[in-house]
Motif scaffolding. Structure first.
Motif, PDB file in Angstrom:
ATOM      1  N   PHE A   1       0.778  -1.350  -0.091  1.00 27.37           N
ATOM      2  CA  PHE A   1      -0.176  -0.071   0.081  1.00 27.37           C
ATOM      3  C   PHE A   1       0.918   1.419  -0.029  1.00 27.37           C
ATOM      4  CE2 PHE A   1      -2.975  -3.098   2.101  1.00 27.37           C
ATOM      5  CZ  PHE A   1      -4.136  -2.843   1.107  1.00 27.37           C
ATOM      6  N   ASP A   2       2.152   1.062   0.371  1.00 27.84           N
ATOM      7  CA  ASP A   2       2.881   2.445   0.548  1.00 27.84           C
ATOM      8  C   ASP A   2       2.293   3.428   1.650  1.00 27.84           C
ATOM      9  OD1 ASP A   2       5.335   3.720  -0.034  1.00 27.84           O
ATOM     10  OD2 ASP A   2       4.662   4.484  -1.871  1.00 27.84           O
ATOM     11  N   ASP A   3       2.261   4.654   0.934  1.00 32.95           N
ATOM     12  CA  ASP A   3       1.552   5.711   1.812  1.00 32.95           C
ATOM     13  C   ASP A   3       0.352   5.850   1.875  1.00 32.95           C
ATOM     14  OD1 ASP A   3       1.274   6.455  -0.702  1.00 32.95           O
ATOM     15  OD2 ASP A   3       2.043   8.339  -0.754  1.00 32.95           O
ATOM     16  N   ARG A   4      -0.352   4.769   1.005  1.00 35.37           N
ATOM     17  CA  ARG A   4      -1.970   4.730   1.345  1.00 35.37           C
ATOM     18  C   ARG A   4      -2.296   3.671   2.610  1.00 35.37           C
ATOM     19  NH1 ARG A   4      -3.933   1.413  -2.792  1.00 35.37           N
ATOM     20  NH2 ARG A   4      -1.929   0.704  -3.373  1.00 35.37           N
ATOM     21  N   LEU A   5      -1.282   3.141   3.336  1.00 33.59           N
ATOM     22  CA  LEU A   5      -1.462   2.319   4.424  1.00 33.59           C
ATOM     23  C   LEU A   5      -1.679   3.403   5.530  1.00 33.59           C
ATOM     24  CD1 LEU A   5      -1.606  -0.629   5.683  1.00 33.59           C
ATOM     25  CD2 LEU A   5       0.848  -0.067   6.535  1.00 33.59           C
ATOM     26  N   VAL A   6      -2.900   3.201   6.039  1.00 37.86           N
ATOM     27  CA  VAL A   6      -3.512   4.108   7.400  1.00 37.86           C
ATOM     28  C   VAL A   6      -3.034   3.397   8.711  1.00 37.86           C
ATOM     29  CG1 VAL A   6      -5.414   5.064   8.245  1.00 37.86           C
ATOM     30  CG2 VAL A   6      -5.266   4.881   5.816  1.00 37.86           C
ATOM     31  N   ALA A   7      -3.234   1.931   8.902  1.00 34.11           N
ATOM     32  CA  ALA A   7      -2.764   1.449  10.099  1.00 34.11           C
ATOM     33  C   ALA A   7      -3.081  -0.095  10.161  1.00 34.11           C
ATOM     34  CB  ALA A   7      -3.823   1.882  11.338  1.00 34.11           C
ATOM     35  N   VAL A   8      -2.411  -0.685  11.056  1.00 30.64           N
ATOM     36  CA  VAL A   8      -2.599  -2.248  11.160  1.00 30.64           C
ATOM     37  C   VAL A   8      -2.803  -2.198  12.492  1.00 30.64           C
ATOM     38  CG1 VAL A   8      -1.647  -4.658  10.935  1.00 30.64           C
ATOM     39  CG2 VAL A   8      -1.078  -2.894   9.064  1.00 30.64           C
ATOM     40  N   VAL A   9      -4.047  -3.146  12.886  1.00 31.76           N
ATOM     41  CA  VAL A   9      -4.298  -3.434  14.237  1.00 31.76           C
ATOM     42  C   VAL A   9      -4.508  -4.748  14.422  1.00 31.76           C
ATOM     43  CG1 VAL A   9      -6.125  -2.682  15.917  1.00 31.76           C
ATOM     44  CG2 VAL A   9      -5.515  -1.009  14.042  1.00 31.76           C
ATOM     45  N   ALA A  10      -3.932  -5.229  15.449  1.00 31.81           N
ATOM     46  CA  ALA A  10      -4.146  -6.683  15.946  1.00 31.81           C
ATOM     47  C   ALA A  10      -5.478  -6.556  16.959  1.00 31.81           C
ATOM     48  CB  ALA A  10      -3.097  -7.017  16.763  1.00 31.81           C
ATOM     49  N   THR A  11      -6.289  -7.469  16.450  1.00 29.34           N
ATOM     50  CA  THR A  11      -7.582  -7.729  17.378  1.00 29.34           C
ATOM     51  C   THR A  11      -7.757  -8.958  17.958  1.00 29.34           C
ATOM     52  OG1 THR A  11      -8.798  -8.719  15.319  1.00 29.34           O
ATOM     53  CG2 THR A  11      -8.933  -6.357  15.621  1.00 29.34           C
ATOM     54  N   GLY A  12      -6.592  -9.628  17.947  1.00 27.84           N
ATOM     55  CA  GLY A  12      -6.531 -10.960  18.848  1.00 27.84           C
ATOM     56  C   GLY A  12      -5.091 -11.647  18.566  1.00 27.84           C
ATOM     57  N   PRO A  13      -4.743 -12.632  19.096  1.00 28.20           N
ATOM     58  CA  PRO A  13      -3.366 -13.391  19.085  1.00 28.20           C
ATOM     59  C   PRO A  13      -3.041 -13.446  17.641  1.00 28.20           C
ATOM     60  CG  PRO A  13      -4.798 -14.116  20.711  1.00 28.20           C
ATOM     61  CD  PRO A  13      -5.647 -13.475  20.158  1.00 28.20           C
ATOM     62  N   ALA A  14      -4.110 -13.899  16.769  1.00 24.64           N
ATOM     63  CA  ALA A  14      -4.066 -14.199  15.480  1.00 24.64           C
ATOM     64  C   ALA A  14      -4.618 -13.159  14.339  1.00 24.64           C
ATOM     65  CB  ALA A  14      -4.154 -15.610  15.165  1.00 24.64           C
ATOM     66  N   SER A  15      -5.476 -12.419  14.751  1.00 19.82           N
ATOM     67  CA  SER A  15      -6.255 -11.764  13.954  1.00 19.82           C
ATOM     68  C   SER A  15      -5.967 -10.236  13.702  1.00 19.82           C
ATOM     69  CB  SER A  15      -7.752 -11.747  14.440  1.00 19.82           C
ATOM     70  OG  SER A  15      -8.042 -11.499  15.838  1.00 19.82           O
ATOM     71  N   SER A  16      -6.428  -9.568  12.782  1.00 18.07           N
ATOM     72  CA  SER A  16      -6.186  -8.201  12.541  1.00 18.07           C
ATOM     73  C   SER A  16      -6.969  -7.511  11.697  1.00 18.07           C
ATOM     74  CB  SER A  16      -4.357  -7.963  12.248  1.00 18.07           C
ATOM     75  OG  SER A  16      -4.528  -8.854  10.796  1.00 18.07           O
ATOM     76  N   VAL A  17      -6.925  -5.977  11.817  1.00 16.52           N
ATOM     77  CA  VAL A  17      -7.557  -5.281  10.751  1.00 16.52           C
ATOM     78  C   VAL A  17      -6.486  -4.265   9.896  1.00 16.52           C
ATOM     79  CG1 VAL A  17      -9.273  -3.679  10.067  1.00 16.52           C
ATOM     80  CG2 VAL A  17      -9.545  -5.357  11.835  1.00 16.52           C
ATOM     81  N   VAL A  18      -6.489  -4.327   8.660  1.00 20.13           N
ATOM     82  CA  VAL A  18      -5.626  -3.326   7.646  1.00 20.13           C
ATOM     83  C   VAL A  18      -6.661  -2.077   7.352  1.00 20.13           C
ATOM     84  CG1 VAL A  18      -4.081  -3.178   6.063  1.00 20.13           C
ATOM     85  CG2 VAL A  18      -3.989  -5.201   7.465  1.00 20.13           C
ATOM     86  N   PHE A  19      -6.101  -1.183   7.701  1.00 16.55           N
ATOM     87  CA  PHE A  19      -6.789   0.116   6.987  1.00 16.55           C
ATOM     88  C   PHE A  19      -6.015   0.871   6.064  1.00 16.55           C
ATOM     89  CE2 PHE A  19      -8.523  -0.410  11.553  1.00 16.55           C
ATOM     90  CZ  PHE A  19     -10.052  -0.047  11.268  1.00 16.55           C
TER      91      PHE A  19
END
Length: 231
Positions: A26-44
């Motif tokens: 994503f380069d500069d389009r990556l807003v955030a990476v958030v872990a929601t559990g030991p193995a799960s995540s959300v990429v904004f």
């Protein structure tokens, strides 16, 4: 406020790798990476295009070898505009997460209380139905029953935290336990189930408590149903 998600050093390293992969795509389009559990995540990220999915697809096998689930991909606008569609899920995400990189779009995000109330009722009822159906599908196999317990921990935490919040409890350290107390559920059993979110290997020891857990889920359903009628 609910506690933030605590990651082991090993889990943190695997999420750092996932974040670095997403940064390359994503380069500069990556807003955030958030872990929601030991193995799960959300990429904004913004925007998210077909070419991004093509670039990320070859990385999925490596993530899975590291023990990670495929991340959920959202733009900040999609997140904000669907707060009323996934109120329980998004409230749980905002309550308990670990920021890996960037700044997630949580600062001004507010879940509408009435949407949260209705979703809380739906989730409490769905939780019980899922446990009953999962018990049958497990066909008495302890490994399958243990997986059912692990998969139930996160939705249980979410619905209990929202029960607490909708009853005016906002500032306790553990909102899920506060919700269990509000609903009159057995605190020790609830604590053991919620702990599976961080220690899934302990589920095999809880299989024998499934009848008690089912009874607690029935009690939660009844509580939320009466509360909905009386409110």
């Amino acid at each position: 406020m609910s506690p933030t998600l605590t990651l082991t050093p090993s889990a943190r390293r695997t999420f750092d790798t996932l974040a670095a992969d997403c940064r390359r795509v994503f380069d500069d389009r990556l807003v955030a990476v958030v872990a929601t559990g030991p193995a799960s995540s959300v990429v904004f990220a913004h925007p998210i295009e077909a070419a991004d999915l093509e670039a990320l697809t070859p990385l999925v096998d490596a993530w899975e070898r590291d023990g990670l689930e495929t991340p959920l991909l959202l733009t900040p606008e999609e997140f904000r505009r669907s707060l009323d569609t996934f109120p329980v899920e998004y409230q749980a995400l905002m309550n308990r997460h670990a920021v890996i990189v960037g700044t997630p779009p949580f600062a001004e995000a507010v879940v509408p209380p009435e949407q949260l109330r209705r979703a809380c009722e739906v989730q409490a009822k769905g939780h019980l139905i899922h446990l009953r159906q999962g018990w049958l599908h497990a066909r008495g196999r302890d490994a399958a029953l243990a997986r059912l317990l692990v998969e139930s921990a996160k939705p249980l935490r979410a619905v209990l935290a929202n029960v607490a919040r909708l009853h005016g409890v906002h500032h306790e350290h553990d909102l899920a336990q506060a919700g269990a107390r509000v609903a009159g559920l057995p605190a020790a059993l609830v604590d053991e189930v919620l702990a599976l979110d961080d220690a899934p290997e302990q589920a095999r020891h809880l299989v024998r408590r499934l009848p008690d857990y089912l009874a607690a889920a029935e009690q939660l359903w009844s509580f939320v149903d009466r509360w909905s009628i009386e409110s």
